[in-house]
Design a protein around this motif. Structure first.
Motif, PDB file in Angstrom:
ATOM      1  N   LEU A 203     -11.455  11.991  -9.865  1.00 45.98           N
ATOM      2  CA  LEU A 203     -12.344  11.007  -9.252  1.00 45.98           C
ATOM      3  C   LEU A 203     -11.786   9.597  -9.436  1.00 45.98           C
ATOM      4  N   LEU A 204     -11.330   9.351 -10.651  1.00 42.67           N
ATOM      5  CA  LEU A 204     -10.771   8.043 -10.969  1.00 42.67           C
ATOM      6  C   LEU A 204      -9.534   7.762 -10.126  1.00 42.67           C
ATOM      7  N   LEU A 205      -8.690   8.786 -10.027  1.00 37.13           N
ATOM      8  CA  LEU A 205      -7.460   8.678  -9.255  1.00 37.13           C
ATOM      9  C   LEU A 205      -7.765   8.354  -7.792  1.00 37.13           C
ATOM     10  N   LEU A 206      -8.767   9.064  -7.240  1.00 35.79           N
ATOM     11  CA  LEU A 206      -9.147   8.824  -5.844  1.00 35.79           C
ATOM     12  C   LEU A 206      -9.687   7.411  -5.659  1.00 35.79           C
ATOM     13  N   ALA A 207     -10.458   6.950  -6.650  1.00 36.01           N
ATOM     14  CA  ALA A 207     -11.024   5.606  -6.554  1.00 36.01           C
ATOM     15  C   ALA A 207      -9.915   4.560  -6.566  1.00 36.01           C
ATOM     16  N   ILE A 208      -8.935   4.754  -7.455  1.00 38.25           N
ATOM     17  CA  ILE A 208      -7.819   3.804  -7.558  1.00 38.25           C
ATOM     18  C   ILE A 208      -7.059   3.741  -6.231  1.00 38.25           C
ATOM     19  N   LEU A 209      -6.983   4.876  -5.549  1.00 38.21           N
ATOM     20  CA  LEU A 209      -6.290   4.929  -4.274  1.00 38.21           C
ATOM     21  C   LEU A 209      -7.163   4.380  -3.138  1.00 38.21           C
ATOM     22  N   ALA A 210      -8.449   4.721  -3.203  1.00 41.60           N
ATOM     23  CA  ALA A 210      -9.336   4.410  -2.081  1.00 41.60           C
ATOM     24  C   ALA A 210      -9.687   2.926  -1.987  1.00 41.60           C
ATOM     25  N   VAL A 211      -9.922   2.279  -3.124  1.00 44.60           N
ATOM     26  CA  VAL A 211     -10.422   0.903  -3.071  1.00 44.60           C
ATOM     27  C   VAL A 211      -9.459  -0.042  -2.317  1.00 44.60           C
ATOM     28  N   PRO A 212      -8.195  -0.150  -2.723  1.00 42.60           N
ATOM     29  CA  PRO A 212      -7.317  -1.055  -1.960  1.00 42.60           C
ATOM     30  C   PRO A 212      -7.068  -0.578  -0.525  1.00 42.60           C
ATOM     31  N   THR A 213      -7.030   0.754  -0.333  1.00 38.64           N
ATOM     32  CA  THR A 213      -6.777   1.275   1.018  1.00 38.64           C
ATOM     33  C   THR A 213      -7.897   0.881   1.975  1.00 38.64           C
ATOM     34  N   ILE A 214      -9.133   1.097   1.534  1.00 38.67           N
ATOM     35  CA  ILE A 214     -10.273   0.785   2.403  1.00 38.67           C
ATOM     36  C   ILE A 214     -10.372  -0.720   2.635  1.00 38.67           C
ATOM     37  N   MET A 215     -10.178  -1.496   1.563  1.00 46.10           N
ATOM     38  CA  MET A 215     -10.253  -2.956   1.710  1.00 46.10           C
ATOM     39  C   MET A 215      -9.242  -3.452   2.733  1.00 46.10           C
ATOM     40  N   MET A 216      -8.008  -2.957   2.617  1.00 47.35           N
ATOM     41  CA  MET A 216      -6.941  -3.420   3.503  1.00 47.35           C
ATOM     42  C   MET A 216      -7.142  -2.919   4.931  1.00 47.35           C
ATOM     43  N   THR A 217      -7.651  -1.691   5.049  1.00 42.29           N
ATOM     44  CA  THR A 217      -7.890  -1.141   6.385  1.00 42.29           C
ATOM     45  C   THR A 217      -8.904  -1.999   7.133  1.00 42.29           C
ATOM     46  N   TYR A 218      -9.989  -2.370   6.447  1.00 42.43           N
ATOM     47  CA  TYR A 218     -10.989  -3.207   7.092  1.00 42.43           C
ATOM     48  C   TYR A 218     -10.428  -4.593   7.389  1.00 42.43           C
TER      49      TYR A 218
ATOM     50  N   LEU B  90       0.821  -1.208   0.000  1.00 36.40           N
ATOM     51  CA  LEU B  90       0.000   0.000   0.000  1.00 36.40           C
ATOM     52  C   LEU B  90       0.859   1.265   0.000  1.00 36.40           C
ATOM     53  N   ILE B  91       1.975   1.212   0.728  1.00 36.75           N
ATOM     54  CA  ILE B  91       2.881   2.369   0.776  1.00 36.75           C
ATOM     55  C   ILE B  91       3.474   2.625  -0.610  1.00 36.75           C
ATOM     56  N   ILE B  92       3.993   1.557  -1.243  1.00 36.85           N
ATOM     57  CA  ILE B  92       4.607   1.693  -2.570  1.00 36.85           C
ATOM     58  C   ILE B  92       3.565   2.127  -3.606  1.00 36.85           C
ATOM     59  N   TYR B  93       2.404   1.492  -3.519  1.00 38.72           N
ATOM     60  CA  TYR B  93       1.322   1.753  -4.465  1.00 38.72           C
ATOM     61  C   TYR B  93       0.901   3.222  -4.434  1.00 38.72           C
ATOM     62  N   SER B  94       0.643   3.743  -3.209  1.00 40.84           N
ATOM     63  CA  SER B  94       0.188   5.136  -3.138  1.00 40.84           C
ATOM     64  C   SER B  94       1.323   6.100  -3.478  1.00 40.84           C
TER      65      SER B  94
END
Ligand SMILES: [Cu+2]
Length: 228
Positions: free
Chosen positions: A89-104, A34-38
């Motif tokens: 919006l697209l950029l935020l989605a690309i960032l948000a989806v894995p972040t939220i999934m992993m956080t949960y 997640l760190i590398i990805y973002s």
């Protein structure tokens, strides 16, 4: 000038711990990813913006030749407007989806609600040391021994103030609360000895609130549990 030279060293004081990228468990692998990805995503944005910025500075700079040149008005341009709304919006989605999934996925749960199976260790934090108690009652201070390849269920509880459990190469940081017991999972740790610490300022002895996390083979873990 002197101040400029000091800047890079100030970075060392920010608590930045590069060991998180040298991960040794599935849990830490996910965090490192997640760190590398973002960071990569951010780099792309910085690059595109910088290139456009430099290009525009040269292209639209004021010269005698272009004194009276006024660029066309793009206000209300359907395509441009759409592009700069959809793009971010697209950029935020690309960032948000894995972040939220992993956080949960990695969030600790209340011990009363934990249904996970694995090797449980009771972790008690107090000013300023850690106590690790294993299933058979074996207890040791400031040294956590766990078996490799398993799901480790850390039951975190504090005796006094809020602490934070952190082994940069295995997982964390997770708040250790005085009023509730949380279960944090470390999945599939690999053999090795790693440093662990309290990651929440908890008093004058906070810096010394360190421990050793030792991942050993299943056999070595069994004999560890049985040794006096
Ligand atoms: Cu602490």
């Amino acid at each position: 000038m002197k101040r400029l030279l000091v800047m890079p060293f100030l970075l060392l004081l920010t608590g930045c711990n590069i060991k998180v990228l040298d991960s040794r468990s599935d849990t830490a692998d996910d965090q490192a990813f997640l760190i590398i990805y973002s960071f990569a995503l951010m780099l792309v944005v910085v690059l595109v913006v910088s290139i456009l910025f430099i290009r525009f500075v040269f292209k639209y700079r004021y010269t005698d030749e272009r004194k009276d040149n006024i660029p066309p008005d793009v206000k209300g341009n359907k395509w441009l407007e759409t592009a700069w709304v959809i793009g971010p919006l697209l950029l935020l989605a690309i960032l948000a989806v894995p972040t939220i999934m992993m956080t949960y996925d990695q969030s600790p749960v209340l011990s009363t609600e934990s249904e996970q199976e694995g090797t449980a260790v009771q972790v008690t934090a107090e000013q300023f040391n850690w106590t690790f108690e294993h299933a058979n009652g074996k207890t040791e201070q400031n040294r956590l021994v766990i078996p490799e390849g398993e799901t480790i269920l850390l039951h975190l509880k504090s005796e006094d103030v809020i602490h934070s459990f952190w082994v940069p190469r295995l997982g964390g940081k997770v708040d250790v609360m005085p009023d509730r017991e949380l279960v944090y999972e470390i999945k599939n740790p690999q053999i090795g000895t790693y440093e662990g610490k309290c990651a929440e300022y908890c008093g004058l002895g906070h810096t010394n609130m360190k421990f050793e996390a030792e991942v050993v083979s299943a056999d070595a873990y069994t004999s560890y549990l049985n040794e006096k």
